[in-house]
Each structure stands twice: as C-alpha cells, then as structure tokens.
Scaffold this motif. Structure first.
Motif, PDB file in Angstrom:
ATOM      1  N   LEU A 131       4.857   1.639  13.962  1.00 50.33           N
ATOM      2  CA  LEU A 131       5.059   0.765  12.809  1.00 50.33           C
ATOM      3  C   LEU A 131       5.302  -0.648  13.325  1.00 50.33           C
ATOM      4  CD1 LEU A 131       5.462   0.270   9.794  1.00 50.33           C
ATOM      5  CD2 LEU A 131       7.827   1.016  10.043  1.00 50.33           C
ATOM      6  N   VAL A 132       4.363  -1.540  13.047  1.00 54.50           N
ATOM      7  CA  VAL A 132       4.427  -2.923  13.536  1.00 54.50           C
ATOM      8  C   VAL A 132       4.713  -3.827  12.348  1.00 54.50           C
ATOM      9  CG1 VAL A 132       3.197  -4.759  14.756  1.00 54.50           C
ATOM     10  CG2 VAL A 132       2.771  -2.358  15.341  1.00 54.50           C
ATOM     11  N   ILE A 133       5.860  -4.485  12.375  1.00 52.14           N
ATOM     12  CA  ILE A 133       6.281  -5.320  11.253  1.00 52.14           C
ATOM     13  C   ILE A 133       6.045  -6.783  11.594  1.00 52.14           C
ATOM     14  CG2 ILE A 133       8.195  -5.976   9.759  1.00 52.14           C
ATOM     15  CD1 ILE A 133       9.402  -3.236  10.242  1.00 52.14           C
ATOM     16  N   VAL A 168      -1.902   8.298   6.531  1.00 49.88           N
ATOM     17  CA  VAL A 168      -1.280   8.591   7.825  1.00 49.88           C
ATOM     18  C   VAL A 168      -1.121  10.095   8.016  1.00 49.88           C
ATOM     19  CG1 VAL A 168       0.817   8.318   9.198  1.00 49.88           C
ATOM     20  CG2 VAL A 168      -0.143   6.347   7.979  1.00 49.88           C
ATOM     21  N   ARG A 169      -0.638  10.801   7.007  1.00 46.01           N
ATOM     22  CA  ARG A 169      -0.447  12.251   7.138  1.00 46.01           C
ATOM     23  C   ARG A 169      -1.767  12.963   7.398  1.00 46.01           C
ATOM     24  NH1 ARG A 169       3.534  11.287   3.106  1.00 46.01           N
ATOM     25  NH2 ARG A 169       1.957  11.534   1.457  1.00 46.01           N
ATOM     26  N   HIS A 170      -2.799  12.586   6.656  1.00 44.45           N
ATOM     27  CA  HIS A 170      -4.106  13.227   6.856  1.00 44.45           C
ATOM     28  C   HIS A 170      -4.655  12.908   8.241  1.00 44.45           C
ATOM     29  CE1 HIS A 170      -8.568  13.403   6.482  1.00 44.45           C
ATOM     30  NE2 HIS A 170      -8.281  14.533   5.884  1.00 44.45           N
ATOM     31  N   MET A 171      -4.502  11.682   8.690  1.00 41.52           N
ATOM     32  CA  MET A 171      -5.010  11.288  10.004  1.00 41.52           C
ATOM     33  C   MET A 171      -4.306  12.064  11.115  1.00 41.52           C
ATOM     34  SD  MET A 171      -5.411   7.374  11.423  1.00 41.52           S
ATOM     35  CE  MET A 171      -6.367   6.885   9.976  1.00 41.52           C
ATOM     36  N   LEU A 172      -2.993  12.206  11.023  1.00 41.99           N
ATOM     37  CA  LEU A 172      -2.248  12.962  12.028  1.00 41.99           C
ATOM     38  C   LEU A 172      -2.663  14.429  12.038  1.00 41.99           C
ATOM     39  CD1 LEU A 172       1.328  11.466  11.490  1.00 41.99           C
ATOM     40  CD2 LEU A 172      -0.159  11.088  13.479  1.00 41.99           C
ATOM     41  N   ARG A 173      -3.012  14.958  10.867  1.00 46.58           N
ATOM     42  CA  ARG A 173      -3.362  16.369  10.777  1.00 46.58           C
ATOM     43  C   ARG A 173      -4.749  16.664  11.329  1.00 46.58           C
ATOM     44  NH1 ARG A 173      -5.915  19.151   6.790  1.00 46.58           N
ATOM     45  NH2 ARG A 173      -5.750  17.392   5.347  1.00 46.58           N
ATOM     46  N   GLU A 199       0.822  -1.212   0.000  1.00 49.27           N
ATOM     47  CA  GLU A 199       0.000   0.000   0.000  1.00 49.27           C
ATOM     48  C   GLU A 199       0.851   1.255   0.000  1.00 49.27           C
ATOM     49  OE1 GLU A 199      -2.958  -0.087  -0.587  1.00 49.27           O
ATOM     50  OE2 GLU A 199      -4.045  -1.704   0.411  1.00 49.27           O
ATOM     51  N   ASP A 200       2.069   1.185  -0.567  1.00 47.87           N
ATOM     52  CA  ASP A 200       2.978   2.324  -0.530  1.00 47.87           C
ATOM     53  C   ASP A 200       2.448   3.516  -1.310  1.00 47.87           C
ATOM     54  OD1 ASP A 200       4.608   1.831  -3.426  1.00 47.87           O
ATOM     55  OD2 ASP A 200       3.823   0.035  -2.443  1.00 47.87           O
ATOM     56  N   ARG A 201       1.503   3.314  -2.245  1.00 41.20           N
ATOM     57  CA  ARG A 201       0.993   4.423  -3.043  1.00 41.20           C
ATOM     58  C   ARG A 201      -0.039   5.273  -2.305  1.00 41.20           C
ATOM     59  NH1 ARG A 201      -0.203   0.898  -8.383  1.00 41.20           N
ATOM     60  NH2 ARG A 201      -0.525  -0.620  -6.723  1.00 41.20           N
ATOM     61  N   VAL A 202      -0.645   4.718  -1.244  1.00 43.71           N
ATOM     62  CA  VAL A 202      -1.711   5.463  -0.559  1.00 43.71           C
ATOM     63  C   VAL A 202      -1.506   5.592   0.947  1.00 43.71           C
ATOM     64  CG1 VAL A 202      -3.474   4.937  -2.288  1.00 43.71           C
ATOM     65  CG2 VAL A 202      -3.105   3.345  -0.385  1.00 43.71           C
ATOM     66  N   ILE A 203      -0.736   4.714   1.564  1.00 40.03           N
ATOM     67  CA  ILE A 203      -0.650   4.701   3.026  1.00 40.03           C
ATOM     68  C   ILE A 203      -0.080   6.003   3.569  1.00 40.03           C
ATOM     69  CG2 ILE A 203       1.617   3.573   3.029  1.00 40.03           C
ATOM     70  CD1 ILE A 203      -1.234   3.068   5.589  1.00 40.03           C
ATOM     71  N   GLY A 204       0.855   6.615   2.852  1.00 32.74           N
ATOM     72  CA  GLY A 204       1.433   7.871   3.317  1.00 32.74           C
ATOM     73  C   GLY A 204       0.395   8.971   3.428  1.00 32.74           C
ATOM     74  N   ALA A 260       7.072   5.158   7.421  1.00 32.24           N
ATOM     75  CA  ALA A 260       8.097   5.886   8.175  1.00 32.24           C
ATOM     76  C   ALA A 260       8.218   7.327   7.701  1.00 32.24           C
ATOM     77  CB  ALA A 260       9.437   5.155   8.049  1.00 32.24           C
ATOM     78  N   ALA A 261       8.147   7.536   6.394  1.00 31.66           N
ATOM     79  CA  ALA A 261       8.252   8.890   5.856  1.00 31.66           C
ATOM     80  C   ALA A 261       7.040   9.733   6.258  1.00 31.66           C
ATOM     81  CB  ALA A 261       8.376   8.836   4.338  1.00 31.66           C
ATOM     82  N   ALA A 262       5.850   9.139   6.231  1.00 36.18           N
ATOM     83  CA  ALA A 262       4.637   9.876   6.578  1.00 36.18           C
ATOM     84  C   ALA A 262       4.609  10.233   8.059  1.00 36.18           C
ATOM     85  CB  ALA A 262       3.397   9.061   6.210  1.00 36.18           C
ATOM     86  N   ALA A 263       5.139   9.344   8.915  1.00 40.02           N
ATOM     87  CA  ALA A 263       5.146   9.605  10.358  1.00 40.02           C
ATOM     88  C   ALA A 263       6.046  10.782  10.707  1.00 40.02           C
ATOM     89  CB  ALA A 263       5.597   8.355  11.109  1.00 40.02           C
ATOM     90  N   SER A 264       7.153  10.936  10.001  1.00 36.22           N
ATOM     91  CA  SER A 264       8.088  12.058  10.204  1.00 36.22           C
ATOM     92  C   SER A 264       8.486  12.224  11.667  1.00 36.22           C
ATOM     93  CB  SER A 264       7.471  13.369   9.691  1.00 36.22           C
ATOM     94  OG  SER A 264       7.187  13.281   8.311  1.00 36.22           O
ATOM     95  N   GLY A 265       8.685  11.099  12.327  1.00 37.34           N
ATOM     96  CA  GLY A 265       9.126  11.161  13.712  1.00 37.34           C
ATOM     97  C   GLY A 265       8.023  11.356  14.730  1.00 37.34           C
ATOM     98  N   ASP A 266       6.778  11.441  14.308  1.00 38.63           N
ATOM     99  CA  ASP A 266       5.661  11.606  15.238  1.00 38.63           C
ATOM    100  C   ASP A 266       5.510  10.322  16.054  1.00 38.63           C
ATOM    101  OD1 ASP A 266       3.075  11.853  16.464  1.00 38.63           O
ATOM    102  OD2 ASP A 266       2.550  13.340  14.938  1.00 38.63           O
TER     103      ASP A 266
END
Length: 465
Positions: free
Chosen positions: A126-128, A85-90, A77-82, A115-121
């Motif tokens: 991230l559960v692998i 996550v960014r919208h949800m955090l905002r 889901e790399d095309r949409v997950i970012g 990881a990029a979308a979280a930007s350290g938040d």
C-alpha cells in the motif's frame, strides 16, 4: 425573405447540399481507411496469423515465473478495489508477485478497503501519496515506480516486469504467466481488454463491448502484424522493467510516466517503440475457448461515458498531436492518423445531423411548393451509395466480432447501438475540444476519472461471458 440575393429557403437547400458533399467525401475516405484494415485482417485470418493460439499456463515446459509487480493507481475506488485485490491474490498465487496499490492521504476509504482486502498478505504494498489527491494518474504511477526502487534499494529482488491495471479490473488467471513468457523476447505486451455487457445499461455501458471487440480482435492485430508501435490500454499490459528505465532516462527523469499527459499509457507504449523496443499485441485463448483478457464493467451512465471518452480524445488526439508529432515510418504515421481521428469524426457526425435537419426543412418546403430541391449529381449519388454499402459492411463486421465474444443477441444490439455510440462520440469530441483550448491557456491536466460501482468478480455468473 432574401439572404444575399437568394430566398432563405434556397440558401437552406444550398447549404445542405454542400455539407452533404463534404461529409459524403470524408465518410468515404474513412471507409476506405477501414477497408484497408479489414482486408489486412482477412488476409491474416486466411493465412492463420490472426487466429489466437491456445495457451496453457500449466504445461510442463513453461518457464518459471520471474519477479513481477502490478501497479494499481486508485482514487475514490473503495467500492471496487477490494474485489480487484482479492481476486488478483487468488488467481495469481505466485509468491514472487508484488501488488503496488497507489492511494492518497486524503482518501481514507480506499486505503481501508485495500488494507482489508490484503488481509496481511505481504505481496500487497500500500503506497500512500503524500500529495492531496487527485493529482494525475501518471503521478500516482510514478509514485509506485519509486516504491519499487525503494524496495530494491532495501535489498529486495529486482523486478523484471511491471503490469498495469485499474482498480475495477478482473484479471485473467493465465494472464500473468502469458505476459511474463512473452516478455522474454519483447519489451512491452498488451493483452485484449474485454468489457462485459450490462443488463442494467444495454445502450451506454454495453456499447464498449463492440468497440473493444473490434479494436482488440482486428485493429491491434493488424497493427502488430505491420510492426507498428502498440499503444497501451493502461490495463492488461506488461512492460519490461529495463524498458521503463530506458524511457525514464530518455526524458532526463527517473519517472517513466508523463505527468502532463492524460493518456500516459498510450504515450508509454509508443515511447518505448520509438526507442527501438519490441512491442507486441498478444491474443490467446484457454483450452475451453475463453479469451485471455482483462474483464471489467465500463461506465454505465451517459455523462460518465462522455467524460471517459473526452479524456481519451483529449489525450490521444490533441495532446498526442502536440507531444508525439507525426514522425516515424509511413505505417506509424498512418496509425497515429487513425488514433487521432476522433475530433474530426465527431465533427463529421455533427455535420451529418445538420444535414438531416436541413434536409427535412428543404423537403418540407419543397412539398409545400415554396422551393425546389435539385436532384443529386451522378457523382454524389455514387458516393452516397458507396457510403451506404460501407455502412452495411461495417455493421456486419461489428456484429461478427461482438457476437464472437458476447453472443448473438449482443451482436445484434451492437448494430442497434451505433447511434448511441455516435452521440457519445459527438459529445466527447466537443468537450475534448473545449478542454484542449483551456489547456492552451495554462490549465493543468487533472485526473478526470469515472466512478465505478460494480465488479465482475462479485458476479460469478458473468465472469466468463
């Protein structure tokens, strides 16, 4: 040519007439079932119980938000997950929120996008999953549930509720507080899902608009009013943490999601209801009239739509029959019958096509003078007229519910898309039947997910459509 003592063309006419009677009777039964829901909704509407109230998450007397966790299972889901996550955090800035995103060790692109979308938040976890993906969606969700338990064991605050979302969802800014408030006196809450129209896929991708508009404006509203268990849609829903724990305990496990089911969200909602939990479907609008709902783009290509609906039919109709049975109050049995009608509806639609084909042959033969087509009996003629009236009624409802959420033009297209929706249903029903037969031979279910390319948060002009 003779066949069983009769000319072949006479057999064609006979078979066509018998199929017509069979299909007409069962189409009428289905129409009566829909009429019961329609009239129940009309009564609720006239009494004011079906009108969504206005919800203001900023009002002064709103209770403070409690600890909530969002589960997002993700595979390729790399095309949409970012964007999700960014919208949800905002739009959900509360610091007590935790977003658990489940990925797989062999899906590096999705891991990097999260990881990029979280930007350290630090609100994003991230559960692998150590297992090579994909396993099943339920397995990924159980891994996220275990992550919550691990965080709490390390001294973290106890989670009060769990929200479920998919990687392509755009959440509503008011949804988090609305779900949290409703869970004060309920064990499970489902908010509406609102598929968005797609200009590049007017016939396939956009046909979900009318299906969810009618189901989440009428069907689930009536179901909630009747006190029947509310099945989850897997997105835009919240479950009390204690209810999840009770469900897991009732199965003798520490994992609440059924890994051998393709529709674990549907089963979870009914499972909590069977344990005596309070389940609710909640429709609210913001002050500007916007429906508080989860928005998303649904599959835009034919094979993707068929795959998705195959999973729904296989999980809800076939597996649901095996795993959940038919017990419960009469209203529960009625709702489960409605949930599981997909395979039979696909069969009826296939028979309807066969009737048209055979009827064409019979009419052509009659015009050529090779055979005669008998007149319809008065009873069959009455049933057919009733079915035509029911179809017009159904079209009017479909237009009205779709136009309410998406505009007049989309309401018109909703009626014109009926043949497309029926064709997809037939293909999905056939594919689900074959998949169910394979499962009876021991084939284990797998995450048969669809691809997602677009995200509504990346298209601001369509966010509030």
């Amino acid at each position: 040519m003779l066949f069983g003592g009769l000319p072949l063309l006479e057999w064609v006419v006979l078979v066509q007439r018998e199929l017509l009677l069979f299909a007409a009777v069962f189409f009428l039964i289905g129409a009566l079932d829909e009429f019961a829901i329609d009239f129940a909704w009309l009564w609720l509407r006239l009494s004011g119980r079906a009108r969504p109230a206005v919800y203001d998450p900023t009002r002064a007397d709103r209770p403070p938000l409690r600890q909530a966790a969002v589960f997002i299972p993700a595979w390729h889901e790399d095309r949409v997950i970012g964007a999700t996550v960014r919208h949800m955090l905002r739009v959900w800035p509360d610091r007590s929120l935790r977003i658990y995103v489940g990925c797989y060790c062999n899906d590096h692109a999705t891991i990097e996008a999260v990881a990029a979308a979280a930007s350290g938040d630090d609100r994003v976890r991230l559960v692998i999953n150590e297992a090579v993906g994909p396993t099943t969606k339920a397995d990924c969700l159980n891994r996220l549930y275990a992550a919550i338990e691990a965080d709490e064991a390390r001294g973290g605050a106890r989670t009060v509720s769990v929200l479920l979302h998919d990687a392509e969802d755009m959440v509503d800014p008011a949804a988090l507080s609305l779900i949290d408030e409703c869970l004060l006196d309920a064990d499970l809450v489902q908010l509406p899902v609102l598929p968005l129209p797609q200009a590049e896929s007017r016939w396939v991708g956009s046909h979900y608009c009318e299906e969810f508009a009618e189901s989440h404006s009428k069907g689930l509203v009536v179901r909630d009013a009747l006190g029947a268990g509310i099945p989850l849609a897997g997105v835009g829903c919240g479950i009390a943490r204690d209810a999840l724990a009770r469900l897991a305990s009732s199965r003798g496990l520490r994992a609440p999601f059924a890994t051998d089911s393709l529709t674990e969200d549907y089963e979870l909602g009914l499972g909590i209801a069977e344990l005596g939990g309070c389940t609710r479907f909640v429709r609210r609008r913001s002050a500007d009239g916007r429906l508080i709902a989860t928005r998303a783009f649904f599959p835009s290509r034919l094979h993707q739509a068929v795959r998705q609906k195959t999973r729904w039919i296989l999980g809800i109709a076939f597996q649901g029959w095996d795993r959940l049975g038919w017990h419960g109050r009469p209203v529960e049995v009625w709702m489960r019958l409605r949930d599981r009608r997909g395979p039979f509806a696909a069969l009826l639609l296939g028979i309807a096509l066969a009737i048209l084909f055979l009827g064409g042959i019979g009419s052509a033969a009659s015009l050529a003078g090779w055979t005669t087509v008998p007149e319809l009996s008065p009873a069959l003629e009455t049933i057919l007229i009733a079915n035509i009236a029911a179809l017009l009624w159904r079209c009017a409802f479909r237009f009205a519910f779709t136009a309410r959420e998406h505009g007049f033009g989309e309401g018109v297209r909703a009626v014109l898309r009926l043949p497309v929706a029926n064709f997809i249903a037939m293909l999905a029903g056939r594919r689900a039947l074959f998949a169910y037969v394979r499962s009876l031979r021991g084939t284990r279910p797998q995450w048969d997910k669809t691809e997602h390319d677009a995200h509504p948060a990346l298209l601001p002009r369509r966010i509030t459509s």
